[in-house]
Design a protein around this motif. Structure first.
Motif, PDB file in Angstrom:
ATOM      1  N   TYR A   1      80.212  15.008  22.053  1.00  0.00           N
ATOM      2  CA  TYR A   1      80.582  14.467  23.131  1.00  0.00           C
ATOM      3  C   TYR A   1      81.421  15.494  23.766  1.00  0.00           C
ATOM      4  O   TYR A   1      80.846  15.848  25.317  1.00  0.00           O
ATOM      5  N   LEU A   2      82.522  15.155  23.419  1.00  0.00           N
ATOM      6  CA  LEU A   2      83.470  16.439  24.174  1.00  0.00           C
ATOM      7  C   LEU A   2      83.160  17.632  24.885  1.00  0.00           C
ATOM      8  O   LEU A   2      83.279  18.564  25.350  1.00  0.00           O
ATOM      9  N   ASP A   3      82.245  17.932  23.302  1.00  0.00           N
ATOM     10  CA  ASP A   3      81.928  19.613  23.474  1.00  0.00           C
ATOM     11  C   ASP A   3      80.684  19.300  24.622  1.00  0.00           C
ATOM     12  O   ASP A   3      80.760  20.432  24.991  1.00  0.00           O
ATOM     13  N   SER A   4      79.867  18.952  24.247  1.00  0.00           N
ATOM     14  CA  SER A   4      78.960  18.849  25.782  1.00  0.00           C
ATOM     15  C   SER A   4      77.747  17.635  26.296  1.00  0.00           C
ATOM     16  O   SER A   4      77.117  17.825  26.844  1.00  0.00           O
ATOM     17  N   GLY A   5      78.831  16.296  26.238  1.00  0.00           N
ATOM     18  CA  GLY A   5      78.151  15.972  26.838  1.00  0.00           C
ATOM     19  C   GLY A   5      76.538  14.731  25.230  1.00  0.00           C
ATOM     20  O   GLY A   5      76.121  13.828  26.137  1.00  0.00           O
ATOM     21  N   VAL A   6      76.858  15.385  24.470  1.00  0.00           N
ATOM     22  CA  VAL A   6      75.543  14.738  23.567  1.00  0.00           C
ATOM     23  C   VAL A   6      76.736  13.354  23.574  1.00  0.00           C
ATOM     24  O   VAL A   6      77.453  13.242  22.578  1.00  0.00           O
ATOM     25  N   ARG A   7      75.679  12.454  23.453  1.00  0.00           N
ATOM     26  CA  ARG A   7      76.617  11.084  22.532  1.00  0.00           C
ATOM     27  C   ARG A   7      75.602  10.962  21.621  1.00  0.00           C
ATOM     28  O   ARG A   7      74.535  10.170  21.077  1.00  0.00           O
ATOM     29  N   THR A   8      76.521  10.233  20.313  1.00  0.00           N
ATOM     30  CA  THR A   8      75.628   9.937  19.100  1.00  0.00           C
ATOM     31  C   THR A   8      76.515   8.657  18.558  1.00  0.00           C
ATOM     32  O   THR A   8      77.322   8.125  19.336  1.00  0.00           O
ATOM     33  N   MET A   9      76.683   8.678  16.681  1.00  0.00           N
ATOM     34  CA  MET A   9      77.235   6.821  17.528  1.00  0.00           C
ATOM     35  C   MET A   9      77.581   7.020  15.106  1.00  0.00           C
ATOM     36  O   MET A   9      77.121   7.833  15.210  1.00  0.00           O
TER      37      MET A   9
ATOM     38  N   VAL B   1      71.239  20.325  21.437  1.00  0.00           N
ATOM     39  CA  VAL B   1      72.142  19.660  20.503  1.00  0.00           C
ATOM     40  C   VAL B   1      72.408  20.237  19.623  1.00  0.00           C
ATOM     41  O   VAL B   1      73.663  20.059  19.029  1.00  0.00           O
ATOM     42  N   ALA B   2      71.340  20.911  18.589  1.00  0.00           N
ATOM     43  CA  ALA B   2      72.738  22.160  17.272  1.00  0.00           C
ATOM     44  C   ALA B   2      73.148  23.108  17.883  1.00  0.00           C
ATOM     45  O   ALA B   2      74.552  23.260  17.231  1.00  0.00           O
ATOM     46  N   GLU B   3      72.936  23.731  19.233  1.00  0.00           N
ATOM     47  CA  GLU B   3      74.212  24.399  19.405  1.00  0.00           C
ATOM     48  C   GLU B   3      75.628  23.618  19.832  1.00  0.00           C
ATOM     49  O   GLU B   3      77.037  24.518  18.563  1.00  0.00           O
ATOM     50  N   SER B   4      75.571  22.595  20.174  1.00  0.00           N
ATOM     51  CA  SER B   4      76.729  21.935  20.477  1.00  0.00           C
ATOM     52  C   SER B   4      77.636  21.423  18.493  1.00  0.00           C
ATOM     53  O   SER B   4      78.682  21.410  18.696  1.00  0.00           O
ATOM     54  N   ILE B   5      76.781  21.335  17.424  1.00  0.00           N
ATOM     55  CA  ILE B   5      77.127  20.588  16.142  1.00  0.00           C
ATOM     56  C   ILE B   5      77.521  22.129  15.979  1.00  0.00           C
ATOM     57  O   ILE B   5      78.660  21.654  15.199  1.00  0.00           O
ATOM     58  N   GLN B   6      77.089  23.099  15.908  1.00  0.00           N
ATOM     59  CA  GLN B   6      77.450  24.664  15.291  1.00  0.00           C
ATOM     60  C   GLN B   6      78.639  24.608  16.173  1.00  0.00           C
ATOM     61  O   GLN B   6      79.708  24.975  15.105  1.00  0.00           O
ATOM     62  N   GLU B   7      78.987  24.414  17.109  1.00  0.00           N
ATOM     63  CA  GLU B   7      80.261  25.358  17.526  1.00  0.00           C
ATOM     64  C   GLU B   7      81.158  23.744  17.094  1.00  0.00           C
ATOM     65  O   GLU B   7      82.914  24.156  16.856  1.00  0.00           O
ATOM     66  N   VAL B   8      80.961  22.398  17.305  1.00  0.00           N
ATOM     67  CA  VAL B   8      82.349  21.954  16.448  1.00  0.00           C
ATOM     68  C   VAL B   8      82.552  21.791  15.574  1.00  0.00           C
ATOM     69  O   VAL B   8      83.702  21.750  14.890  1.00  0.00           O
ATOM     70  N   PHE B   9      81.499  22.080  14.481  1.00  0.00           N
ATOM     71  CA  PHE B   9      81.359  22.788  13.094  1.00  0.00           C
ATOM     72  C   PHE B   9      82.067  23.459  12.859  1.00  0.00           C
ATOM     73  O   PHE B   9      83.457  23.513  12.153  1.00  0.00           O
TER      74      PHE B   9
END
Ligand code: F0G
Length: 462
Positions: free
Chosen positions: A377-385, A426-434
């Motif tokens: 969420y912090l990276d991109s505003g994408v909310r997961t759970m 979404v995929a780009e944000s997850i990669q960045e966090v990774f």
């Protein structure tokens, strides 16, 4: 003419008629919102969210036909016309004889648990679901997980990780006796395993064994159409069958069902309890007036029942379900390509990131999935759970945490809502966090509610 063509891409079997504007936020705004929410994505305000993958529950886009149906709501207290439409849809597409509407899935779970479970009973099931298990326990039962072991391993590629381990059930019957087992709780598209299907073959075996011992099967059919799609793709003999007919066959192997229509059935609110047994129906219609409303509305407006009846029809259409599961697979394949650890095979309603493998430096008591959802969420505003230790809760007898093998972050895809471009973001944000995962620290729980703690628990950085 040459009819040999390359396999072509699929696209959504609809076009967009109305849009809802989204708000982009800055890093600073998100940081503040996250702290305010105690690092729990359930406590964020939706206005602070850009792409909302919290849940696929009640978040679908309804069709123009469903909206038109809302306008013919018959808001009579008793015997609303829309109730009869809904009842007819349930009978036609699912084959259950009797149906009682409820305000959502857990309303149906409450009623069936209260009617069927006695103090000290055992309720076996193919992995727990949070609300389902809680209602079983509140009614005096003990849930026992009898899903196959493969389901607990995020990297196992078994095509039907939702299957029941028949031997586990046989041994429960031996230990406790069939009288102590009121029913087997069977979910299609097992949510907590990552949206994994159960096979028709396994259901048939389960039916044979339960019939032999006089045990009922209650079907959590929240995502039955998605399960049917996987059977069509993966199970021998089903390639040429329609999703419609597979859904009906699944239901025919069970005695009754609870449904959260907020998922597969494409509505924003609603659910039902269905069954074939008249005596059970009579008891349930008596119980529903205590907790939900009269048996012909069960806590819903007439217009909600109409939208649900139409949603059920649309949900079992092959083209719809191909695009729905196809979009989930599109995102999953992008993440696999980027070597992000996710649950495989890719499930029906979302992508589940394996937080234990994403953040191997954190212990489970540091809530790795909870903190990973916060970081995304912090990276991109994408909310997961979170779907791990926080969701699993505590053992009602020992008071200790359950320590589920699966410590997951769920990226749940709403039906007919987001586009392929959203999936790319979404995929780009997850990669960045990774890429920055080694810097991520764990969390401490600072507030823990008694029931379904994941909804309202609060955390701080440890
Ligand atoms: N069963 C399953 C498999 C579910 O996924 C849910 C809800 C329910 C029952 C309860 O239905 O919410 O209508 O009362 N799942 C939502 C989710 C909350 O986000 O997975 P409900």
């Amino acid at each position: 003419m040459d009819r040999k063509r390359k396999k072509r891409s699929w696209a959504e079997p609809y076009k967009i008629k109305m849009v809802e504007l989204l708000k982009m936020t800055s890093y600073e705004e998100r940081k503040k919102a996250l702290e305010h929410a105690g690092y729990n994505t359930f406590l964020l305000r939706s206005r602070d969210v850009y792409i909302d993958l919290l849940t696929d529950s009640g978040t679908s886009a309804m069709s123009d036909r469903q909206w038109a149906g809302m306008m013919v709501g018959d808001e009579a207290y008793a015997g609303s016309e829309n109730f009869y439409h809904l009842e007819a849809a349930v009978q036609k597409y699912y084959g259950y004889r009797y149906m009682i509407p409820t305000h959502q899935g857990r309303g149906a779970e409450n009623i069936i648990s209260k009617i069927m479970i006695k103090q000290g009973d055992i309720v076996p099931g193919n992995m727990y679901f949070t609300t389902t298990r809680l209602h079983q326990e509140l009614a005096g039962g003990t849930f026992v997980d009898i899903i196959i072991d493969e389901a607990h391993d995020s990297q196992n590629t078994h095509p039907f990780k939702g299957n029941v381990n028949i031997e586990k059930l046989e041994s429960l019957i031996k230990i406790y006796g069939a009288k102590k087992i009121p029913y087997v709780s069977v979910a299609t598209s097992v949510n907590m395993a990552g949206g994994q299907p159960i096979s028709m073959e396994n259901l048939r075996e389960l039916r044979a064994l339960t019939l032999k011992h006089g045990i009922k099967i209650i079907h959590d059919m929240t995502r039955v159409a998605e399960n049917a799609w996987f059977i069509k793709q993966r199970e021998k003999g089903y390639q040429n069958k329609s999703v419609k007919s597979i859904v009906k066959e699944i239901c025919s192997l069970t005695d009754g069902a609870t449904m959260s229509a907020k998922k597969d059935a494409l509505v924003n609110i609603g659910g039902f309890l269905a069954m074939n047994d008249k005596a059970l129906y009579d008891e349930a219609s008596n119980m529903v007036v205590v907790y939900e409303g009269l048996h012909t509305y069960g806590g819903l407006a007439g217009r909600d029942m109409e939208a649900m009846a139409i949603g059920i029809t649309e949900s079992v259409d092959d083209d719809h379900i191909r695009a729905r599961v196809g979009q989930v697979e599109y995102l999953g394949n992008k993440l696999l390509h980027a070597k992000i650890p996710i649950v495989i095979p890719i499930g029906g309603h979302g992508i589940f990131i394996d937080a234990k493998r994403f953040l191997p430096h954190l212990k489970q008591t540091q809530f790795p999935a909870q903190v990973l959802a916060a970081e995304i969420y912090l990276d991109s505003g994408v909310r997961t759970m979170e779907r791990g230790i926080v969701s699993a809760g505590r053992n009602k007898d020992t008071g200790d945490h359950y320590y589920p093998e699966l410590e997951l972050v769920r990226l749940t895809i709403s039906r007919r809502v987001y586009t392929q471009a959203h999936m790319d973001v979404v995929a780009e944000s997850i990669q960045e966090v990774f890429q920055n995962r080694k810097k991520i620290r764990g969390l401490k729980m600072t507030y823990e509610p008694k029931y379904l703690r994941f909804f309202q628990a609060r955390f701080k950085k440890s």
